[in-house]
Design a protein around this motif. Structure first.
Motif, PDB file in Angstrom:
ATOM      1  N   ARG A  56      16.495  -0.113   0.425  1.00 22.25           N
ATOM      2  CA  ARG A  56      17.366  -0.816  -0.514  1.00 22.25           C
ATOM      3  C   ARG A  56      17.127  -0.402  -1.964  1.00 22.25           C
ATOM      4  O   ARG A  56      18.069  -0.043  -2.678  1.00 22.25           O
ATOM      5  N   THR A  57      15.886  -0.471  -2.401  1.00 20.53           N
ATOM      6  CA  THR A  57      15.602  -0.203  -3.818  1.00 20.53           C
ATOM      7  C   THR A  57      15.969   1.236  -4.177  1.00 20.53           C
ATOM      8  O   THR A  57      16.641   1.494  -5.171  1.00 20.53           O
ATOM      9  N   ARG A 106       7.929   3.814  -7.156  1.00 13.78           N
ATOM     10  CA  ARG A 106       7.345   2.837  -6.227  1.00 13.78           C
ATOM     11  C   ARG A 106       6.020   3.406  -5.740  1.00 13.78           C
ATOM     12  O   ARG A 106       5.965   4.566  -5.311  1.00 13.78           O
ATOM     13  N   HIS A 134       7.627  -6.652  -8.416  1.00  9.63           N
ATOM     14  CA  HIS A 134       8.870  -5.980  -8.061  1.00  9.63           C
ATOM     15  C   HIS A 134       9.956  -6.591  -8.949  1.00  9.63           C
ATOM     16  O   HIS A 134      10.821  -7.339  -8.488  1.00  9.63           O
ATOM     17  N   GLN A 137      13.810  -6.486  -8.243  1.00  9.62           N
ATOM     18  CA  GLN A 137      14.228  -7.321  -7.112  1.00  9.62           C
ATOM     19  C   GLN A 137      14.446  -8.761  -7.584  1.00  9.62           C
ATOM     20  O   GLN A 137      15.451  -9.393  -7.274  1.00  9.62           O
ATOM     21  N   ARG A 167       4.879  -8.449  -3.251  1.00  7.96           N
ATOM     22  CA  ARG A 167       5.086  -8.234  -4.698  1.00  7.96           C
ATOM     23  C   ARG A 167       6.313  -8.989  -5.183  1.00  7.96           C
ATOM     24  O   ARG A 167       6.417  -9.357  -6.345  1.00  7.96           O
ATOM     25  N   VAL A 168       7.246  -9.244  -4.265  1.00  7.17           N
ATOM     26  CA  VAL A 168       8.469  -9.967  -4.642  1.00  7.17           C
ATOM     27  C   VAL A 168       8.112 -11.383  -5.111  1.00  7.17           C
ATOM     28  O   VAL A 168       8.621 -11.868  -6.117  1.00  7.17           O
ATOM     29  N   ARG A 220       9.194 -11.100   4.389  1.00 11.39           N
ATOM     30  CA  ARG A 220       8.706 -10.384   5.575  1.00 11.39           C
ATOM     31  C   ARG A 220       7.178 -10.463   5.626  1.00 11.39           C
ATOM     32  O   ARG A 220       6.518 -10.461   4.577  1.00 11.39           O
ATOM     33  N   GLN A 222       3.935  -8.743   5.688  1.00 12.18           N
ATOM     34  CA  GLN A 222       3.626  -7.390   5.197  1.00 12.18           C
ATOM     35  C   GLN A 222       2.462  -6.791   6.007  1.00 12.18           C
ATOM     36  O   GLN A 222       1.370  -6.587   5.475  1.00 12.18           O
ATOM     37  N   PRO A 264      14.651 -10.346   0.614  1.00 10.26           N
ATOM     38  CA  PRO A 264      14.766  -9.050  -0.084  1.00 10.26           C
ATOM     39  C   PRO A 264      15.028  -7.900   0.883  1.00 10.26           C
ATOM     40  O   PRO A 264      15.398  -6.806   0.450  1.00 10.26           O
ATOM     41  N   GLY A 265      14.823  -8.147   2.183  1.00 10.05           N
ATOM     42  CA  GLY A 265      14.938  -7.103   3.184  1.00 10.05           C
ATOM     43  C   GLY A 265      13.745  -6.153   3.072  1.00 10.05           C
ATOM     44  O   GLY A 265      13.119  -6.074   2.024  1.00 10.05           O
ATOM     45  N   PRO A 266      13.405  -5.444   4.113  1.00 10.35           N
ATOM     46  CA  PRO A 266      13.992  -5.542   5.434  1.00 10.35           C
ATOM     47  C   PRO A 266      13.508  -6.808   6.167  1.00 10.35           C
ATOM     48  O   PRO A 266      12.375  -7.235   5.991  1.00 10.35           O
TER      49      PRO A 266
HETATM   50  C1  NCD Z   1      10.659  -5.478  -0.560  1.00 13.22           C
HETATM   51  C2  NCD Z   1       9.617  -4.504  -1.040  1.00 13.22           C
HETATM   52  O1  NCD Z   1       9.586  -3.340  -0.668  1.00 13.22           O
HETATM   53  O2  NCD Z   1       8.808  -4.952  -1.821  1.00 13.22           O
HETATM   54  N1  NCD Z   1      11.864  -4.909  -0.194  1.00 13.22           N
HETATM   55  C3  NCD Z   1      12.735  -4.449  -1.127  1.00 13.22           C
HETATM   56  O3  NCD Z   1      12.379  -3.801  -2.101  1.00 13.22           O
HETATM   57  N2  NCD Z   1      14.019  -4.768  -0.947  1.00 13.22           N
HETATM   58  C4  NCD Z   1      10.135  -6.453   0.407  1.00 13.22           C
HETATM   59  C5  NCD Z   1       9.489  -5.997   1.673  1.00 13.22           C
HETATM   60  O4  NCD Z   1       9.224  -4.828   1.906  1.00 13.22           O
HETATM   61  O5  NCD Z   1       9.195  -6.887   2.461  1.00 13.22           O
END
Ligand code: NCD
Length: 320
Positions: A56-57, A106, A134, A137, A167-168, A220, A222, A264-266
């Protein structure tokens, strides 16, 4: 866009009024995408450097770069001198000397951008650093909550899941209260994160948390950050998590309520969220993705046009 930082590492790099400007710009891009281009230099070159996986990012930044009429370079770390031991600072100074305006990075390493504070080797946007932050996000999440829920002032938002390793979480916790939201952090004891902020409530009961929330934000698990090797302990932990924290239509039915669901996905489908809820109108994940491009356009535009001429000084051999 004078005053915008050259390095966006964390939400605290922005003032509340700068966040408001980004929101206004992002909504304008969404309504009238033709407004986007027009830079003081033609087609600035932007690099993306994803040293950790991303769907996504990475792609929404790439879409934003193209919609802004900028030129994109994908910096592939495995094929770069980073693999020969070159430092991140040297890499950034080199990209700057090549005429690249900004780099979205990233990394798996938390707080890796702190070393550049006050001395940007190039303009940098944090696309996620380890478990730390993040910011883009969180900004696109805020935009989406304003867009669909009509704002967050006076609302309660619960963030549920693997708070400690996400991090979100850390960026949301910095941002949402600034715009008047109450935040509840909810998860099992081993995933909890207790910020140094009395306004944030920490809870462990899912049902109670959801009843007290206007918006639910799921995270999610992690696994890649747990350092676990033993598949069995993962399996037991997972079953326990699903039983206590997995959000399903069944659970909503039993509670007799429904709430909008952000993620935030996935998504680990069937773990923190069931597929039927993901396919229901309560799920905001695709709206978050849709808005992400507009918010990232706004961020890029503000940072590229900030007029900071201290950027990349060392690559010009200028003494400070
Ligand atoms: C998140 C990330 O990578 O920090 N996803 C994202 O950027 N959309 C969240 C995650 O990986 O769970």
């Amino acid at each position: 866009m004078k005053g915008f930082p050259s390095i966006l590492a964390e939400i605290s790099d922005l003032t509340k009024s700068q966040v408001q400007t980004l929101l206004d710009m992002a909504f304008e891009y969404k309504d009238r995408p033709a407004l986007a281009a027009q830079f003081s230099i033609p087609a600035p070159i932007i690099a993306t450097s994803f040293l950790e996986n991303s769907t996504r990012t990475k792609h929404s930044f790439e879409a934003a770069i193209r919609l802004l009429g900028c030129t994109h370079i994908d910096f592939v770390a495995e094929k770069s001198s980073l693999k020969k031991g070159e430092t991140l600072e040297e890499t950034f100074l080199t990209l700057h000397a090549q005429g690249i305006e900004a780099c979205i990075i990233r990394t798996g390493e938390s707080k890796v951008l702190e070393q550049f504070s006050g001395r940007p080797p190039i303009k940098i946007i944090n696309g996620g650093d380890g478990t730390n932050a993040h910011p883009t996000q969180a900004l696109l999440d805020l935009m989406t909550m304003i867009d669909i829920e009509g704002g967050i002032a006076g609302k309660t938002i619960s963030i549920i899941g693997d708070l400690k390793h996400s991090r979100v979480t850390h960026s949301l916790v910095e941002l949402l209260p600034q715009f008047g939201a109450k935040v509840i952090l909810c998860g099992p004891e081993n995933f909890l994160y207790r910020p140094d902020n009395d306004a944030i409530v920490v809870a462990s009961n899912l049902e109670e948390t959801i009843i007290n929330s206007d918006i639910v934000y799921l995270l999610r698990i992690q696994f890649e950050r747990h350092g676990l090797k033993d598949g069995d302990s993962n399996k037991n932990m997972l079953a326990d998590y699903v039983a206590h924290y997995g959000l399903t239509r069944e659970r909503f039915k039993k509670m007799g309520i429904e709430r909008p669901i952000y993620h935030p996905g996935p998504v680990n489908i069937g773990v923190e969220l069931s597929l039927d809820l993901m396919r229901s109108p309560l799920y905001r994940g695709y709206e978050q993705v849709r808005n992400s491009t507009f918010m990232r356009m706004a961020i890029l535009k503000a940072i590229i046009e900030n007029g900071d001429d201290s950027v990349g000084r060392l690559s010009r051999n200028v003494r400070s």
